[in-house]
Design a protein around this motif. Sequence first.
Motif, PDB file in Angstrom:
ATOM      1  N   THR A   1       0.885  -1.494   0.068  1.00 56.40           N
ATOM      2  CA  THR A   1      -0.047  -0.002   0.081  1.00 56.40           C
ATOM      3  C   THR A   1       0.812   1.351   0.010  1.00 56.40           C
ATOM      4  OG1 THR A   1      -1.739  -1.037   1.325  1.00 56.40           O
ATOM      5  CG2 THR A   1      -1.902   1.211   1.150  1.00 56.40           C
ATOM      6  N   LYS A   2       1.933   1.220   0.876  1.00 61.29           N
ATOM      7  CA  LYS A   2       2.780   2.353   0.861  1.00 61.29           C
ATOM      8  C   LYS A   2       3.616   2.524  -0.418  1.00 61.29           C
ATOM      9  CE  LYS A   2       3.499   2.636   5.830  1.00 61.29           C
ATOM     10  NZ  LYS A   2       4.566   2.234   7.017  1.00 61.29           N
ATOM     11  N   ASP A   3       4.046   1.586  -1.115  1.00 64.94           N
ATOM     12  CA  ASP A   3       4.549   1.548  -2.296  1.00 64.94           C
ATOM     13  C   ASP A   3       3.767   2.172  -3.409  1.00 64.94           C
ATOM     14  OD1 ASP A   3       6.670   0.678  -4.187  1.00 64.94           O
ATOM     15  OD2 ASP A   3       5.345  -0.527  -5.168  1.00 64.94           O
TER      16      ASP A   3
ATOM     17  N   ASN B   1       2.644   7.533   5.049  1.00 67.97           N
ATOM     18  CA  ASN B   1       3.384   7.213   6.439  1.00 67.97           C
ATOM     19  C   ASN B   1       2.315   6.756   7.535  1.00 67.97           C
ATOM     20  OD1 ASN B   1       5.775   7.986   5.583  1.00 67.97           O
ATOM     21  ND2 ASN B   1       5.618  10.062   6.294  1.00 67.97           N
ATOM     22  N   SER B   2       1.097   6.939   7.199  1.00 66.78           N
ATOM     23  CA  SER B   2      -0.147   6.592   8.313  1.00 66.78           C
ATOM     24  C   SER B   2      -0.384   5.284   8.194  1.00 66.78           C
ATOM     25  CB  SER B   2      -1.329   7.682   7.852  1.00 66.78           C
ATOM     26  OG  SER B   2      -2.144   7.233   6.965  1.00 66.78           O
ATOM     27  N   ILE B   3      -0.184   4.539   6.913  1.00 67.53           N
ATOM     28  CA  ILE B   3      -0.766   3.217   6.645  1.00 67.53           C
ATOM     29  C   ILE B   3      -0.213   2.159   7.931  1.00 67.53           C
ATOM     30  CG2 ILE B   3      -0.917   1.227   5.091  1.00 67.53           C
ATOM     31  CD1 ILE B   3      -2.374   3.813   4.253  1.00 67.53           C
ATOM     32  N   GLN B   4      -1.193   1.514   8.594  1.00 68.86           N
ATOM     33  CA  GLN B   4      -0.734   0.385   9.268  1.00 68.86           C
ATOM     34  C   GLN B   4      -1.635  -0.805   9.251  1.00 68.86           C
ATOM     35  OE1 GLN B   4      -1.266   2.261  13.207  1.00 68.86           O
ATOM     36  NE2 GLN B   4       0.498   3.767  13.109  1.00 68.86           N
ATOM     37  N   TYR B   5      -1.218  -1.892  10.067  1.00 68.24           N
ATOM     38  CA  TYR B   5      -2.016  -2.787   9.792  1.00 68.24           C
ATOM     39  C   TYR B   5      -2.212  -3.260  11.604  1.00 68.24           C
ATOM     40  CZ  TYR B   5       2.049  -5.731  10.930  1.00 68.24           C
ATOM     41  OH  TYR B   5       3.122  -6.156  11.443  1.00 68.24           O
TER      42      TYR B   5
ATOM     43  N   VAL C   1      -5.738  -3.227   7.250  1.00 63.38           N
ATOM     44  CA  VAL C   1      -4.768  -2.395   6.663  1.00 63.38           C
ATOM     45  C   VAL C   1      -5.665  -1.222   6.526  1.00 63.38           C
ATOM     46  CG1 VAL C   1      -3.168  -1.987   5.096  1.00 63.38           C
ATOM     47  CG2 VAL C   1      -3.712  -4.379   5.668  1.00 63.38           C
ATOM     48  N   GLY C   2      -5.047   0.124   7.069  1.00 63.30           N
ATOM     49  CA  GLY C   2      -6.009   1.371   6.880  1.00 63.30           C
ATOM     50  C   GLY C   2      -5.156   2.314   7.503  1.00 63.30           C
ATOM     51  N   THR C   3      -5.756   3.352   7.854  1.00 64.12           N
ATOM     52  CA  THR C   3      -5.312   4.578   8.030  1.00 64.12           C
ATOM     53  C   THR C   3      -6.332   5.324   8.855  1.00 64.12           C
ATOM     54  OG1 THR C   3      -4.518   6.788   7.407  1.00 64.12           O
ATOM     55  CG2 THR C   3      -5.824   5.651   5.886  1.00 64.12           C
ATOM     56  N   ASN C   4      -5.927   6.490   9.687  1.00 64.79           N
ATOM     57  CA  ASN C   4      -6.753   7.180  10.432  1.00 64.79           C
ATOM     58  C   ASN C   4      -6.861   8.693   9.791  1.00 64.79           C
ATOM     59  OD1 ASN C   4      -4.534   8.086  11.321  1.00 64.79           O
ATOM     60  ND2 ASN C   4      -4.910   7.952  13.433  1.00 64.79           N
ATOM     61  N   VAL C   5      -6.028   8.945   8.900  1.00 61.51           N
ATOM     62  CA  VAL C   5      -5.992  10.364   8.213  1.00 61.51           C
ATOM     63  C   VAL C   5      -7.521  10.562   7.667  1.00 61.51           C
ATOM     64  CG1 VAL C   5      -5.215  11.642   6.473  1.00 61.51           C
ATOM     65  CG2 VAL C   5      -3.550  10.122   7.799  1.00 61.51           C
ATOM     66  N   ILE C   6      -8.036  11.620   8.145  1.00 56.88           N
ATOM     67  CA  ILE C   6      -9.491  12.125   7.854  1.00 56.88           C
ATOM     68  C   ILE C   6      -9.937  12.013   6.349  1.00 56.88           C
ATOM     69  CG2 ILE C   6      -9.078  14.431   7.739  1.00 56.88           C
ATOM     70  CD1 ILE C   6     -11.948  14.198   9.853  1.00 56.88           C
ATOM     71  N   TYR C   7      -8.845  12.477   5.558  1.00 58.72           N
ATOM     72  CA  TYR C   7      -9.078  12.778   3.989  1.00 58.72           C
ATOM     73  C   TYR C   7      -8.748  11.319   3.118  1.00 58.72           C
ATOM     74  CZ  TYR C   7      -4.030  13.659   4.144  1.00 58.72           C
ATOM     75  OH  TYR C   7      -2.638  13.407   4.074  1.00 58.72           O
ATOM     76  N   ALA C   8      -8.481  10.284   4.063  1.00 56.77           N
ATOM     77  CA  ALA C   8      -8.107   9.104   3.211  1.00 56.77           C
ATOM     78  C   ALA C   8      -9.425   8.454   2.545  1.00 56.77           C
ATOM     79  CB  ALA C   8      -7.528   8.021   4.225  1.00 56.77           C
TER      80      ALA C   8
ATOM     81  N   PRO D   1     -11.867  12.104  -8.144  1.00 56.34           N
ATOM     82  CA  PRO D   1     -12.069  10.663  -8.655  1.00 56.34           C
ATOM     83  C   PRO D   1     -11.525   9.552  -7.560  1.00 56.34           C
ATOM     84  CG  PRO D   1     -10.095  11.624  -9.581  1.00 56.34           C
ATOM     85  CD  PRO D   1     -10.841  12.629  -8.747  1.00 56.34           C
ATOM     86  N   ALA D   2     -11.959   8.426  -7.617  1.00 59.04           N
ATOM     87  CA  ALA D   2     -11.550   7.446  -6.947  1.00 59.04           C
ATOM     88  C   ALA D   2     -10.110   7.172  -7.280  1.00 59.04           C
ATOM     89  CB  ALA D   2     -12.251   6.159  -7.059  1.00 59.04           C
ATOM     90  N   ARG D   3      -9.320   6.981  -5.971  1.00 58.09           N
ATOM     91  CA  ARG D   3      -7.908   6.480  -6.356  1.00 58.09           C
ATOM     92  C   ARG D   3      -7.541   5.504  -5.512  1.00 58.09           C
ATOM     93  NH1 ARG D   3      -7.557  12.392  -7.036  1.00 58.09           N
ATOM     94  NH2 ARG D   3      -7.048  12.903  -9.284  1.00 58.09           N
ATOM     95  N   PRO D   4      -8.066   4.107  -5.567  1.00 58.80           N
ATOM     96  CA  PRO D   4      -7.934   3.048  -4.772  1.00 58.80           C
ATOM     97  C   PRO D   4      -6.718   3.104  -4.326  1.00 58.80           C
ATOM     98  CG  PRO D   4      -9.332   2.683  -6.340  1.00 58.80           C
ATOM     99  CD  PRO D   4      -8.769   4.003  -6.916  1.00 58.80           C
ATOM    100  N   TYR D   5      -6.000   2.959  -3.161  1.00 62.63           N
ATOM    101  CA  TYR D   5      -4.848   2.670  -2.744  1.00 62.63           C
ATOM    102  C   TYR D   5      -4.787   1.369  -1.841  1.00 62.63           C
ATOM    103  CZ  TYR D   5      -6.287   5.699   1.149  1.00 62.63           C
ATOM    104  OH  TYR D   5      -7.141   5.978   2.133  1.00 62.63           O
TER     105      TYR D   5
END
Length: 165
Positions: free
Chosen positions: A43-45, A81-85, A94-101, A136-140
Amino acid sequence: MAVTLTMSLELAGVKSVLSFYRQAGEDLTPLMEMCGALLETSTKDRLRETNTAPDGAAWPKSFRAELDGGKTLHDSGRLANSIQYLAGPAQVEVGTNVIYAGIHQTGGTIVPKAGGALAFGLPNGEFAVVGSVTLPARPYLGISDLDRDDIEAAAVQYLDAAVPR
């Protein structure tokens, strides 16, 4: 007089191996940890390097990335940098807590909460006032074909290690 043939097949070795697999399957946390680390890295990649969805589709280039030649969804690096599992006995998240994610993952339209317009600075230093912004959707987040292969290999490695040699 009846003739009876009784045959017995001893499967002690197979039963022993199956017992180790059963024990290994009771708490899959170590396997989920391996899978989580793999998915976090991929995901980070995606966010830092490839700018592609898990299915391999290229993301639409962002306005900011077009203006400054940078990477889409990777300006400050905060999202990557916020991606964690978080691994458990039977799953990994696997995800993030960043509000705009979320809006970047699924796409959507941003409208003002109060007032009639959104106001924000642009990367080129200009200021914009608009009624809404559609992204637009940018699925990561997700599992690519390569991720699937890596997860399968991790599962085989995990199960192989469960049987003592």
